[in-house]
Design an enzyme around this catalytic site. Sequence first.
Site, PDB file in Angstrom:
ATOM      1  N   HIS A  38     -76.581 112.134 -16.703  1.00 31.80           N
ATOM      2  CA  HIS A  38     -76.285 112.537 -15.286  1.00 31.80           C
ATOM      3  C   HIS A  38     -74.886 113.126 -14.890  1.00 31.80           C
ATOM      4  CE1 HIS A  38     -77.852 108.341 -15.743  1.00 31.80           C
ATOM      5  NE2 HIS A  38     -78.434 108.651 -15.082  1.00 31.80           N
ATOM      6  N   LYS A  61     -70.750 110.761 -11.591  1.00 34.28           N
ATOM      7  CA  LYS A  61     -71.217 109.117 -12.091  1.00 34.28           C
ATOM      8  C   LYS A  61     -69.897 108.654 -13.070  1.00 34.28           C
ATOM      9  CE  LYS A  61     -74.560 106.237 -14.749  1.00 34.28           C
ATOM     10  NZ  LYS A  61     -74.797 105.686 -13.647  1.00 34.28           N
TER      11      LYS A  61
HETATM   12  P1  NAD Z   1     -71.581 106.602  -4.196  1.00 34.52           P
HETATM   13  O1  NAD Z   1     -70.131 106.029  -4.610  1.00 34.52           O
HETATM   14  O2  NAD Z   1     -72.265 107.350  -3.946  1.00 34.52           O
HETATM   15  O3  NAD Z   1     -71.626 105.376  -3.128  1.00 34.52           O
HETATM   16  C1  NAD Z   1     -71.482 103.972  -3.222  1.00 34.52           C
HETATM   17  C2  NAD Z   1     -70.940 103.469  -1.855  1.00 34.52           C
HETATM   18  O4  NAD Z   1     -70.062 102.296  -1.491  1.00 34.52           O
HETATM   19  C3  NAD Z   1     -70.037 104.802  -1.063  1.00 34.52           C
HETATM   20  O5  NAD Z   1     -70.787 105.475   0.391  1.00 34.52           O
HETATM   21  C4  NAD Z   1     -68.945 103.753  -0.821  1.00 34.52           C
HETATM   22  O6  NAD Z   1     -67.840 103.579   0.742  1.00 34.52           O
HETATM   23  C5  NAD Z   1     -69.202 102.318  -0.342  1.00 34.52           C
HETATM   24  N1  NAD Z   1     -68.041 100.823  -0.680  1.00 34.52           N
HETATM   25  C6  NAD Z   1     -66.768 101.198  -1.361  1.00 34.52           C
HETATM   26  N2  NAD Z   1     -66.686 100.105  -1.616  1.00 34.52           N
HETATM   27  C7  NAD Z   1     -67.279  99.275  -0.251  1.00 34.52           C
HETATM   28  C8  NAD Z   1     -67.502  97.753  -0.108  1.00 34.52           C
HETATM   29  N3  NAD Z   1     -65.994  97.503   0.405  1.00 34.52           N
HETATM   30  N4  NAD Z   1     -68.208  97.596   1.238  1.00 34.52           N
HETATM   31  C9  NAD Z   1     -69.595  98.297   1.015  1.00 34.52           C
HETATM   32  N5  NAD Z   1     -69.563  99.374   0.207  1.00 34.52           N
HETATM   33  C10 NAD Z   1     -68.631 100.042  -0.351  1.00 34.52           C
HETATM   34  O7  NAD Z   1     -72.135 106.266  -5.382  1.00 34.52           O
HETATM   35  P2  NAD Z   1     -73.589 105.934  -5.642  1.00 34.52           P
HETATM   36  O8  NAD Z   1     -74.720 107.139  -6.535  1.00 34.52           O
HETATM   37  O9  NAD Z   1     -74.849 105.803  -4.027  1.00 34.52           O
HETATM   38  O10 NAD Z   1     -74.372 104.963  -7.214  1.00 34.52           O
HETATM   39  C11 NAD Z   1     -74.070 103.745  -6.592  1.00 34.52           C
HETATM   40  C12 NAD Z   1     -74.157 102.791  -7.986  1.00 34.52           C
HETATM   41  O11 NAD Z   1     -75.525 102.415  -7.975  1.00 34.52           O
HETATM   42  C13 NAD Z   1     -74.078 103.429  -9.184  1.00 34.52           C
HETATM   43  O12 NAD Z   1     -73.100 101.822  -9.676  1.00 34.52           O
HETATM   44  C14 NAD Z   1     -74.846 104.006  -9.488  1.00 34.52           C
HETATM   45  O13 NAD Z   1     -74.848 103.925 -11.114  1.00 34.52           O
HETATM   46  C15 NAD Z   1     -75.808 102.461  -9.304  1.00 34.52           C
HETATM   47  N6  NAD Z   1     -77.305 103.574  -9.484  1.00 34.52           N
HETATM   48  C16 NAD Z   1     -78.182 102.581  -9.816  1.00 34.52           C
HETATM   49  C17 NAD Z   1     -79.609 102.744  -9.699  1.00 34.52           C
HETATM   50  C18 NAD Z   1     -80.673 102.050 -10.299  1.00 34.52           C
HETATM   51  O14 NAD Z   1     -81.649 102.124 -10.076  1.00 34.52           O
HETATM   52  N7  NAD Z   1     -79.962 101.042  -9.876  1.00 34.52           N
HETATM   53  C19 NAD Z   1     -79.822 104.322  -9.551  1.00 34.52           C
HETATM   54  C20 NAD Z   1     -78.501 104.927  -9.143  1.00 34.52           C
HETATM   55  C21 NAD Z   1     -77.860 104.656  -8.900  1.00 34.52           C
END
Ligand code: NAD
Length: 268
Positions: free
Chosen positions: A155, A159
């Site tokens: 990744h 991450k």
């Molecule tokens: P990222 O860090 O880019 O985004 C996370 C967002 O959450 C940010 O905008 C942050 O400001 C926000 N956030 C933080 N605290 C918050 C709060 N209290 N209230 C509301 N929003 C808040 O991360 P990302 O790359 O978008 O990944 C997010 C999660 O999704 C990770 O755990 C990642 O592993 C997971 N993910 C899952 C899949 C899937 O298919 N299930 C795919 C990709 C990523």
Amino acid sequence: MISLSVNGAAGRMGRQLLAAISEHENASVGAAADAPGQACIGLDTSVLAGGDASGVSVADNVAALEAGSDVIIDFTAPAVSLALLDALQEEATAVVIGTTGFSGEQLARLQAHAATRAILFAPNYSVGVTVTLSLLQQAARALGDDYDVEIIEAHHRHKVDAPSGTALKMGEVVAEALGRDLASCAVYGREGITGVRNSQTIGFETIRAGDIIGDHTVLFAGNGERIEITHKATDRMTFARGAVRGAIWLHSQSAGLYDMTDVLGLKS
Ligand code: NAD
């Protein structure tokens, strides 16, 4: 038209989710939220996701998120996803969780919420990975204990959890098919004088580099042959479109904990 809302709207996935909802003919963006104090608060969601103005501005609280939604989609961080579930008032509001990296105790808290609310929870919402999980189950059952199993994932550098939730899910599926308990047979990385390989183990190797969106290979290695089952994601929209498909499916489900194999009708 189903109203879908996005928590973590400014994140890598949040932006893709807003775009995937906007392009869907049966869904619209009901609300969006991110953490208090973020630069995106108060902005129209189109600033994050492109396209025409949505008329929906990014909020900084769960109440606003819930008010605009049939289903909330949350890809944030474990503590944030759990705080969202704790704060919701209406049992009818279904929640799609894409966040990964939950501890055992956090997972138990998430599962407890599914007693009163429909929750879809998958470490990977791509249709391709969901089909891959079925292939892995079939391969592991047929190959049995004569083949060593190793799971290799890569990744991007941002991450924060390892191994990926998808790699762990792949390990669970294979372990279950082989009649093993992943918690006691998993080996995470190797270094130094490790001794010979215990054939009952399932190994995990993690790569973090550049902008890799998500590569997973499960290697079944026997004597004289090996099988590699690989999935490579090249665009985050594949996760976002899967999550939106799941959210629309979840809207008509009763309380319970579901995953993408339920959505695609692949449960065996
Ligand atoms: P990222 O860090 O880019 O985004 C996370 C967002 O959450 C940010 O905008 C942050 O400001 C926000 N956030 C933080 N605290 C918050 C709060 N209290 N209230 C509301 N929003 C808040 O991360 P990302 O790359 O978008 O990944 C997010 C999660 O999704 C990770 O755990 C990642 O592993 C997971 N993910 C899952 C899949 C899937 O298919 N299930 C795919 C990709 C990523």
